[in-house]
Design a protein around this motif. Structure first.
Motif: not given
Lengths: 1060, 489
Positions: A874-883, A903-910
Motif C-alpha cells: 500500500t503506497l500512501i503519499n502523506t506529503g503535499n507534493e505529488d510523487l 507496473t510503474t505508477l505514473a504518479s501518486l498525487p498528494a
C-alpha cells in the motif's frame, strides 16, 4: 551370448578388411553377399564403439544402430553390447538404448532382464521425465516374467505427484493387460483411481486404459461422469476422442431414447405402465422432462468441441449427436462436418462416408449444403463417388432439377467410374421421385445414343432396372434397346437387353423384333459370358410356345447353360441332373423387381465414424452400441460425489422429485458411513448456520448445508468470512471452497470411494447402504507384494521420496478450466486466513519523501508465477507534493530468487493511496530480499524478510494420503516439540486459528478426534509440509517437511505462535 | 490403436518402420502394394489408393503426402479419422522440424525422426503431439547445433520435462525470451468456386485461415478482435483459444504457442454472395466424331471482374485435356503456355492481369489419329492471388496483449487466393443445353410415332422434323432415333 549369436549367423563368413562403417552405411544397397560382410564388419565396429569409454562414440554407435532399426534391418545380435549401456549417464545414449530395448527385448528375454534393475532405480529418480520414461520402457518390454514388477511400478506411479508420470502409468496399464490378462482385477482398481484424477493431462489416458481393459464396467464411470463432461474441453485432443467415444456408449446405457417421446413413446410405454398408478405418474413426469439433465449436460459440453481443429474430435462429437441427441438438435453438427470437407483427402473420404450414411435418414440436415457435395474434377474418384451418393440421397422433388443438371455435367466427365455411377444415380432418382421418373427415363434413353459405349451400357442396365419397377407399357423403349444388342459388348448390358426383350416380347413393337434378337444371340451364344448367356433363353419364355423350331433351339441352349453352371459348381453330375429337371422353374420364374436404394442404408448397425462403419463389416474389437434402455437407470448414481459444476438443480424443470430423493440419499449416506464425523460436527454446534449462500452455489446437495456447520471460524473471524465470499464470487468455477465445504467434500469423497471399493459392480442402492466402516481408500496400494521380492531389491517404504509437483490451476486460465472437484491425491486449496491488516514497511519519515509503504501477504496465488509469494504494497503519499513515477529498481536478487515487479505508477498525487502487488519467488529460503523503490527519482531501500509460514501454500488431500506422505517423511525430516501450555490454548478452534494465522496451510479432515492435521506445500520446490498437532495427554506439535531447514524454521515459528 | 507405422516412398520401398506394440512383419505391406498396383493399372492418381485397406488380420490406414505414403497398421477397432489425423500430425511435426517432409530429409535425420516417433506415441496412443513440447524434448536439428553437438558430445535430447506438459498451457514452452518481440498475423482466404460456362456461379465459398507467427517473451495473453466477426459461418480453433469467449463475444483470446501456428480456420458459406474476381471466356471445339479432321480449336480470354481495386496476380490456368489429345499448339499474348503430352495438361502461366490488354490464348488441339473422340469436357482450373485484401471483407479490429510489460510489434497481412476454383465447360448442347429436354422430346416423338404407325406420311413428317432438329442443334443425339425411324419406313 553375443558371440554365440554372431557365430550362428555369420560363423562361416570371413572377415574382410573393409571400408569404415560410415561409408558402408551410406552404400547399403549392395549385393546380398556383400551386405552380410558389411553387416558383420559393421557390427563388430559398433560393438567396439559401444564398449568404448567415450560417450560421443557410444552415441554415434547408437545412432547408427537406431538407423538400422528404423530401416527395419536386423540389429538383434548387438543386444548384449547395447544393453550394457542402459546405465549410461548420457541422457541421449540412454534414450536410444531404451528405444532399442523396446524393439528387441521380446526376442532376447533373458538378457533384457539384466536391465530391469536399472529401470527400478530410475523409477525413483527425482526427475519426473526419467521416472516416466523408465516406466514407459519397463512396461513396453514385453517379457512375461516382469509382470509383477510392472504391476508394482504402475501401482506406485498412479499416485506419483507428477501428472506426467501418472499419464505414463495410464498408458502402461493396457500394456500390462495385454501381457497378462490375469491382472485385470487389480488393474481395474488402478484405473478407478486414475479415472478420479482431476488433472486434464491424465484423464484422457485414464479413459483410454478403461476402454482397453474394462469397457464393460460402466459403474466406474458413474461418479466421474460429470467431471468428465466438465473437463472435456481442456483435455488434449486425442483424449477428447476417446472420452467422447466412451461417453457415447455410457449414455446409451444410462439415458432413454430422446426421440421416442414424440412418436411412439406413449403407445409403447402405456401397456407397460398400465397396472400401477404410481408408474403412470412417473412416465408423465418423464415426458415433461424431455431429457435427463445429465444427458443434456453431455450434449451441451461436447458441442463447443465441434470447433476443434482436429477432425477426429469433430467426428466424435458428430457421432455422439447422431446417436444420442434429439432429432432437432442433431443439425448443429452439420456445419462442422461440412467444414471438414476442406481438409485432407483422407479426412474427406471418411467424413463423406459418414455423411452418406447419415444422409439416408437425415436428409433435411444436409439439404441446405447441397452445393458442397458437388463433384470437382480434382477430387479423387472415391470422393467423387461418395459425393454422388450423398447427392442422390438428398434428392427430393424440390431440388431434383438442380441435381439432374449437375449430373448432366458429370456424364461428360473423363472419369469413367464417375460416369457409370452418375447414370446409376439418375436411375435411383428416377425410381425414388415419381415426378421426374419420365424425365429421367427419357434422359437415359437419350444417353443410349451416346458415343461412349460405357455410357450406353450403363444406361441400358439402369433402364432395365427402372422398367422393372415401373408398371405400364414400354414397348417402344424396349424396341429401341433391342436394336442396340449388336452394338453393345458389355455383358451386363446385353443381358439386361435380353431380359427386357424377353419380358416384353408380347408387346406389339417388341414382338416383331424378338425373333431377330434371338437369332442374333443364338449365333454368338457359345462365346457369351455366362451371365449373359443365362438370360438368353430364359427371358424369351413367353415366346417359347410360338414355334417348335425355336423351342428346340432353346432347349439346346438351356442344356448348354446347365452344363456351364455345372462347371462352376463342383459336383457336376448331380447338379446337372437336378438343373435339367428344374429348368422350367429356374428359367421361367418371374423376378421380383429390384429395389434401387442407397448402399449406405444398412450401415446403421455400426457406430458412426468407426472403422467397422467405414468398412461395413465387423472389425475385431468393435463394441456394439447398446440400444437405449426403456427405463433409465437410477440417475442418482452420478450424484454421489461431485457437485454439479454447471447445472444448478433448480433450473431443471420438473426435477424436484429427483432432487429430494437425492437429498434423502445423501443424508442416509452420511448417517451410516461417517457417523463419527457427524458426531463431531454436532458437538461443535450444528445449529449455527443453516443457509449459507455460498454453499448453495457450491454443491447443490441438500446435505451439505447441515455439514456446513463445521465452519468454526465463521463466527470469530470476520476477515476469513469476507475473503471466502470474495473468492467465491470472483471465480466460482475455480472453486476455492471455503473450509467447511472442503471438509464436507473430503468426507463425501472418502466414503464414496469406500463404497466403491467394497462393492464394485454395484447399482447405487446397494453400494450406499450397509458399507462396513473404514475401509482404507489406499487399499489398492496396500496389496501384498511378496512374490516380487525375489526379483527386486527395493525397499517399498522409501519408495517415492522425490520432489513433487502438483498441478497448479493458473489463474489466467480460470475461464478455460472449470476445475472439477475430485478426490485424487493432493490439490491446492485457498488460504484459510488472510490478514487484512497491513504492516508498515517504510514509514513516511524514513523514506525521506513522505511516502509511506505498508505491506501485507495476500496469500493468493500469484498471477505471474505460482511459485511466487504475493505481497500487496500500500503506497500512501502523506506529503503535499505529488510523487511521480514510482517503480522498483536496482533489484539484485541472489541466485534462485526472482521478483515480478508491479507496473510503474505514473504518479501518486498528494494524499492518495495506491495498492500494488509484488511477486517474489524466495526460492524457499528466508533470505532477505532487498530492492529500491524509486519515487520521483529518489530511491527508498525496502527489505522483505518473509516468515516461513508465508512461503507455503495450502493444499488438501485425503487423510489416507496425508498419513502415507507423512510416513515417508520420518527421521531427519521430522521435527516436533511438546506443547506445554495446552491449558492456555483453549479448544481446537483456537489452536487452528492460531496456526492459520502463522502459516498458510489448510486443514485436513481427521478421523481421530484429538489430532489436528494441516498440509501445505512450499512455493518454489513444491515440497510437502505436513503439520500434526496431538491434543490428548501428551500434546505435541510435529512438522514434517522434506526440506529440513524449512521444517525446523516453521516449527520455531509455530512454537512462537502457539505461545502467544 | 496404432500398432506400427511404415513410411513408403514413390517407388514402393519401405524405408522406415516403427513399431509401438508387437513387431508386425513388413509382409503386411504387400496388401498395400497390391492396392497401389491396382490404382496404377486403372490409370489413376496416387491419391486414389484407398486410405483404409482391410487385410485378414490387420487394417492399413494410410495418408499420402509429398509423394510419401505413411501407413499405420491397426489390429482392432479404432476411429479411422483418429489415425488419419494423427498421421497428418506426424507429418506436420516433421515439417516443423525439417521444413519439408520428404524422403531425403527423413533419411538424413533417421535418429531424430525415430526419437520423435517414439515420443509422439506410447503403446499406440498419442502421448505428446504439441510441436512446442516436442521441440523442448528433442531439439530440432540445425547446422550450428550439429557442429556443437559433435564438438562437445552433447545431445539434442533434453533431460528435463518441458514445463508446458505440466502447466495449463501445454502448447507453449516456458521461459521464452526474445529481444525483438513481434507478432504477425496472416489472414489468408481461399475462394472455392465452380463457375459454369456462361459465367454464372454454380457454387462459391470462402475458406479462410489465420496463420500466426508469434515471437513474444514470457507468457503473453493476446486478444484479437474483428470488425465484422459475424461473417464467419463456421470456425475451427487452435486449442489455445478460449472457446467460451469466442462463443460469447466473438473475440479470440489466447495464450499463443511459441513460433508459427494456425490460429483458426473459418468458412464463409455459399449463402452470402462471394465476389468472384475474374471471369474467363473459353471455347473448345473438338472435331466431330465422324469427320476426317484431326484438329480442334481452343480459345480463352481472361479478365478481371470484382477485384476491389486490386490487381489479380499470379494467374495460372491449367486445363486437363482428354486422353486422346496428342498436342496443343497455342499462342498467347501474355505469359507462357505449355502442354505436357504425358499428363495431358495445358498449362498457362499468365501473371498479372492488365485490364487494358486482356490476356488471351488461341490455338489448335491435335487429336490422335484414329482415336475415338469422346465429347468430354475439359474444365479449367484457375489459380490467382489478390494481395492485401481479404475477399470476404473480414477485418481485424485490434490486437491487445496482457500479462507482459513490453510493447510488441504487431502486424496483420491479408491475402486472397484461389482455392479449388474451376470453370466447367459443357459441350455446347442444343438449345437449352439439356440432354434431358432433348431426350424428353425424342421420347414424345417415339410415342407419337407409335400411334401413327399406320400412316406412312405422318412418319415421314416426323422423320423430317427430327432431321431438322438435328441440323439445327448440330448434334448427333437424335441420330439413332432417326435411323430407327428410317428402318421402319
Amino acid at each position: 551370448m553375443a558371440s554365440g549369436n554372431l557365430g550362428l549367423t555369420y560363423g562361416g563368413q570371413e572377415k574382410t578388411p573393409s571400408l569404415s562403417g560410415e561409408t558402408e552405411f551410406a552404400a547399403e544397397a549392395g549385393a546380398p553377399g556383400g551386405l552380410f560382410h558389411a553387416d558383420y564388419k559393421r557390427h563388430d565396429d559398433l560393438k567396439q564403439m559401444l564398449d568404448s569409454s567415450k560417450d560421443s562414440l557410444k552415441l554415434e554407435a547408437m545412432k547408427r544402430i537406431i538407423g538400422m532399426v528404423a530401416k527395419g534391418r536386423d540389429a538383434s545380435d548387438l543386444f548384449p553390447a547395447v544393453v550394457k549401456n542402459v546405465v549410461s549417464k548420457n541422457i541421449e545414449v540412454k534414450k536410444l538404448v531404451y528405444v532399442y530395448l523396446v524393439r528387441y527385448a521380446e526376442e532376447q528375454q533373458d538378457l533384457a532382464l539384466l536391465s530391469i534393475s536399472t529401470f527400478q532405480r530410475a523409477l525413483k529418480d527425482p526427475n519426473q521425465l526419467i521416472r516416466a520414461s523408465a516406466l514407459r520402457v519397463l512396461s513396453s518390454i514385453r517379457v512375461p516374467v516382469i509382470v509383477p514388477i510392472m504391476m508394482l511400478a504402475i501401482r506406485d506411479s498412479v499416485s506419483d505427484m507428477s501428472p506426467y508420470v501418472r499419464k505414463t502409468a495410464a498408458h502402461a496399464i493396457p500394456k500390462l493387460y495385454d501381457l497378462d490378462p490375469e491382472q485385470k482385477d487389480e488393474l481395474v482398481m488402478v484405473i478407478e483411481r486414475l479415472l478420479s484424477d482431476q488433472t486434464t493431462l491424465v484423464v484422457g489416458s485414464a479413459v483410454m486404459a478403461f476402454e482397453q481393459v474394462c469397457p464393460e464396467r460402466t459403474d466406474l464411470i458413474h461418479k466421474n461422469f460429470r467431471k468428465l463432461c466438465a473437463v472435456l474441453v481442456d483435455v488434449e485432443e486425442w483424449g477428447q476422442v476417446i472420452i467422447i467415444g466412451m461417453l457415447t456408449r455410457y449414455a446409451r446405457t444410462q439415458f432413454t431414447d430422446p426421440n421416442i417421446n414424440g412418436t411412439s413413446h406413449s403407445q409403447k410405454d402405456k401397456p407397460f405402465y398400465e397396472d400401477s398408478e404410481e408408474d403412470d405418474e412417473k412416465s408423465k413426469q418423464r415426458e415433461s422432462l424431455a431429457l435427463d439433465s445429465d444427458h443434456r449436460l453431455l450434449l451441451r459440453n461436447t458441442k463447443p468441441l465441434l470447433q476443434s481443429r482436429n477432425s477426429s474430435v469433430v467426428m466424435a462429437v458428430a457421432q455422439l449427436y447422431h446417436h444420442l441427441a434429439p432429432k432437432e438438435d442433431v443439425a448443429v453438427v452439420t456445419r462442422a462436418l461440412i467444414r471438414l470437407l476442406r481438409s485432407h483427402r483422407e479426412v474427406q473420404t471418411v467424413v463423406l462416408n459418414s455423411i452418406a450414411s447419415m444422409s439416408v435418414n437425415r436428409k433435411d440436415m444436409f439439404e441446405p449444403f447441397l452445393k458442397n457435395f458437388f463433384v470437382r474434377n480434382t477430387d479423387a474418384t472415391q470422393i467423387k463417388l461418395l459425393k454422388l451418393e450423398i447427392l442422390t440421397n438428398l434428392a427430393n422433388e424440390s431440388n431434383i432439377t438442380f441435381i439432374l443438371r449437375e449430373f448432366q455435367t458429370y456424364i461428360s466427365s473423363q472419369d469413367r467410374d464417375l460416369v457409370a455411377a452418375t447414370i446409376q444415380a439418375i436411375g435411383r432418382c428416377a425410381a425414388g421421385i415419381k415426378e421426374v421418373t419420365d424425365t429421367c427415363l427419357s434422359g437415359l434413353i437419350a444417353l443410349l445414343s451416346n458415343s461412349d459405349e460405357l455410357v450406353v451400357a450403363e444406361s441400358v442396365v439402369v433402364i432395365k432396372k427402372l422398367l422393372q419397377t415401373q408398371q405400364g407399357s414400354h414397348g417402344d423403349i424396349v424396341g429401341q434397346m433391342a436394336r442396340l444388342v449388336n452394338r453393345i459388348t458389355v455383358p451386363q448390358a446385353r443381358a439386361a437387353i435380353l431380359w427386357l426383350v424377353g419380358e416384353h416380347c408380347e408387346k406389339k413393337r417388341v414382338s416383331k423384333m424378338a425373333p431377330d434378337v434371338l437369332r442374333f444371340m443364338a449365333r454368338s451364344f457359345a462365346n457369351e459370358p455366362l451371365s449373359c448367356a443365362c438370360r438368353t433363353p430364359s427371358k424369351l419364355k413367353c415366346y417359347a410356345n410360338m414355334s417348335l423350331a425355336w423351342r428346340n433351339m432353346i432347349k439346346i441352349m438351356i442344356s448348354e447353360i446347365v452344363y456351364a453352371f455345372c462347371v462352376i459348381s463342383f459336383s457336376r453330375q448331380r447338379n446337372k441332373q437336378f438343373l435339367l429337371n428344374m429348368q422350367k422353374k429356374i428359367f421361367l420364374a418371374s423376378k421380383p423387381p429390384p429395389v434401387i436404394e442407397s448402399v449406405f442404408k444398412d450401415r446403421d448397425e455400426f457406430q458412426l465414424g468407426s472403422l467397422s462403419h467405414y468398412l461395413n463389416s465387423r472389425v475385431v474389437g468393435y463394441m456394439d452400441l447398446p440400444s437405449f434402455p426403456a427405463v433409465a437407470p437410477d440417475s442418482s448414481v452420478r450424484n454421489v460425489e461431485s457437485p454439479r459444476p454447471t447445472i444448478p438443480v433448480a433450473s431443471v424443470p420438473g426435477n424436484s422429485a429427483g432432487t429430494s430423493s437425492k437429498g434423502k440419499k445423501m443424508e442416509a449416506f452420511y448417517s451410516e458411513s461417517s457417523s463419527e464425523d457427524e458426531e463431531r460436527n454436532e458437538e461443535s454446534g450444528s445449529s449455527d448456520s443453516k443457509s449459507d449462500s455460498s454453499s448453495e452455489t457450491e454443491s447443490g446437495s441438500a446435505a451439505s448445508d447441515s455439514d456446513a456447520s463445521t465452519s468454526d471460524e465463521e463466527d470469530d473471524d470476520d476477515s476469513i468470512n469476507i475473503s471466502q465470499q470474495n473468492i467465491v464470487r470472483l471465480s466460482p468455477s475455480l472453486s476455492p471452497s471455503p473450509p467447511s465445504h472442503r471438509l464436507t467434500r473430503s468426507l463425501v469423497i472418502q466414503s464414496s470411494s469406500e463404497s466403491q471399493y467394497s462393492s464394485n459392480s454395484s447399482d447405487s442402492d446397494s453400494s450406499i447402504s450397509d458399507t462396513p466402516e473404514k475401509v482404507s481408500p489406499r487399499m489398492p496400494l496396500a496389496v501384498p507384494k511378496s512374490n516380487l521380492d525375489l526379483l527386486l531389491d527395493l525397499d517399498v517404504s522409501e519408495s517415492v521420496t522425490t520432489p513433487v509437483m502438483a498441478s497448479i490451476p493458473g489463474i489466467p486460465f480460470a475461464s478455460l478450466a472449470t476445475t472439477p472437484n475430485s478426490d485424487s491425491s493432493i490439490q491446492p486449496a485457498s488460504a484459510v486466513y488472510i490478514s487484512t491488516r497491513p504492516m508498515e514497511l517504510v514509514s513516511s519519515v524514513s523514506s525521506g519523501c513522505s511516502l509511506q509503504i505498508l505491506y501485507r501477504y495476500s496469500r493468493s496465488v500469484n498471477l505471474y508465477s505460482a511459485s511466487m509469494v504475493t505481497i500487496e504494497l500500500t503506497l500512501i503519499n502523506t506529503g503535499n507534493e505529488d510523487l511521480a513515477e514510482i517503480k522498483i529498481a536496482n533489484k539484485n536478487m541472489p541466485v534462485g530468487i526472482s521478483m515480478h515487479e508491479f507496473t510503474t505508477l505514473a504518479s501518486l498525487p498528494a494524499g492518495a493511496t495506491r495498492l500494488v502487488t509484488l511477486g517474489i519467488d524466495f526460492g524457499d529460503s528466508t533470505q532477505t530480499v532487498s530492492c529500491d523503490l524509486v519515487a520521483s527519482g529518489r530511491p527508498i531501500r525496502i527489505n522483505f524478510r518473509p516468515s516461513v509460514g508465508e512461503l507455503i501454500r495450502p493444499v488438501t488431500c485425503s487423510e489416507g494420503v496425508f498419513i502415507n506422505e507423512q510416513g515417508k517423511l520420518k527421521g531427519m525430516n521430522e521435527h516436533s516439540f511438546p506443547i506445554t501450555n495446552m491449558s492456555e490454548l483453549g479448544d481446537v478452534k483456537n489452536i487452528s486459528a492460531k496456526l492459520f494465522r502463522a502459516s498458510n496451510m489448510a486443514s485436513i479432515s481427521s478421523s481421530e478426534q484429538n489430532t489436528l492435521r494441516f498440509a501445505g506445500q512450499t512455493l518454489s520446490s513444491k515440497s510437502l509440509v505436513l503439520v500434526t498437532i496431538m491434543i490428548g495427554a501428551n500434546p505435541k506439535l510435529t512438522v514434517c517437511c522434506e526440506k529440513m531447514i524449512i521444517g525446523s524454521m516453521l516449527l520455531a515459528e509455530l512454537k512462537e505462535a502457539l505461545k502467544n | 490403436m496404432i500398432h506400427s507405422l511404415f513410411v513408403i516412398n514413390h517407388s514402393g520401398d519401405v524405408f522406415m518402420e516403427k513399431h509401438w506394440r508387437s513387431i508386425i512383419p513388413r509382409t503386411v505391406m504387400d496388401y498395400f502394394f497390391e492396392a497401389q498396383r491396382q490404382v496404377v493399372k486403372d490409370n489413376k492418381g496416387h491419391e486414389d489408393v484407398p486410405c483404409v485397406i482391410a487385410t485378414p488380420h490387420h487394417y492399413l490406414i494410410s495418408i499420402y503426402h509429398n509423394s510419401l505414403y505413411f501407413v499405420a497398421v491397426c489390429m482392432s477397432e479404432v476411429p479411422p479419422l483418429f489415425v488419419i489425423e494423427f498421421l497428418h500430425t506426424v507429418v506436420d511435426i516433421l515439417e516443423k522440424y525439417f521444413s519439408e517432409c520428404n524422403e531425403t530429409n527423413i533419411k538424413e535425420h533417421y535418429v531424430v525422426v525415430y526419437e520423435l516417433l517414439d515420443e509422439v506415441l506410447d503403446n499406440g496412443y498419442p502421448l505428446a503431439t504439441e510441436p512446442n513440447i516436442l521441440q523442448e524434448l528433442i531439439k530440432p536439428p540445425n547446422i550450428i547445433g550439429n557442429l556443437i553437438n559433435t564438438v562437445t558430445g552433447k545431445s539434442n535430447v533434453s533431460s528435463v520435462l518441458p514445463s508446458g506438459q505440466l502447466s495449463n498451457v501445454p502448447w507453449r514452452r516456458a521461459d521464452v525470451k526474445y529481444t525483438n518481440n513481434e507478432a504477425y498475423f496472416d489472414i489468408v482466404e481461399e475462394v472455392d468456386a465452380i463457375i459454369d460456362k456462361t459465367g454464372s456461379t454454380v457454387f462459391a465459398e470462402i475458406a479462410g485461415k489465420i496463420e500466426c507467427c508469434v515471437r513474444l517473451s514470457g507468457t503473453p495473453d493476446l486478444t484479437l478482435s474483428f470488425i465484422n466477426p459475424r461473417l464467419m459461418d463456421d470456425v475451427s480453433l487452435h486449442p489455445c483459444v478460449r472457446l467460451k469467449r469466442w462463443e460469447n463475444e466473438r473475440i479470440l483470446s489466447f495464450v499463443p504457442p511459441d513460433g508459427s501456428f494456425c490460429l483458426m480456420t473459418y468458412h464463409v458459406g455459399c449463402q452470402s454472395a462471394v465476389a468472384i474476381p475474374i471471369y474467363i471466356r473459353h471455347n473448345f471445339f473438338l472435331p466431330k466424331e465422324n469427320s476426317q479432321s484431326q484438329t480442334g480449336k481452343i480459345e480463352i480470354t481472361v479478365g478481371p471482374r470484382q477485384t476491389m481495386g486490386r490487381v489479380v496476380e499470379n494467374l495460372q490456368l491449367s486445363i486437363p485435356m482428354p486422353k486422346f489429345v496428342l498436342n496443343c499448339t497455342v499462342s498467347v499474348n501474355q505469359g507462357r503456355a505449355t502442354f505436357d503430352p504425358v499428363t495431358k495438361i495445358l498449362f498457362w502461366d499468365v501473371g498479372k492481369i492488365d485490364p487494358t490488354k486482356l490476356p488471351n490464348m488461341r490455338g489448335q488441339i491435335h487429336i490422335q489419329s484414329g482415336a475415338v473422340v469422346l465429347q468430354s469436357t475439359p474444365s479449367v482450373n484457375v489459380q490467382f492471388t489478390l494481395s492485401q485484401t481479404a475477399i470476404s471483407g473480414l477485418k481485424v479490429h485490434r490486437l491487445d496483449m496482457f500479462g507482459e510489460n513490453y510493447k510488441p510489434f504487431k502486424g496483420v497481412k491479408y491475402l486472397t487466393k484461389a482455392g479449388n476454383f474451376q470453370i466447367q465447360n459443357h459441350i455446347p448442347l442444343p438449345d437449352t443445353e439439356q440432354v434431358f429436354v432433348v431426350g424428353e422430346r425424342y421420347f414424345a416423338f417415339l410415342k407419337a410415332m407409335d400411334s401413327m404407325q399406320r400412316n406412312l406420311r405422318d412418319k415421314m413428317r416426323t422423320v423430317s422434323y427430327m432431321e431438322r432438329l438435328k441440323v439445327r442443334t448440330g448434334q448427333d443425339k437424335l441420330r439413332t432415333g432417326i435411323c430407327g425411324l428410317h428402318a421402319h419406313i
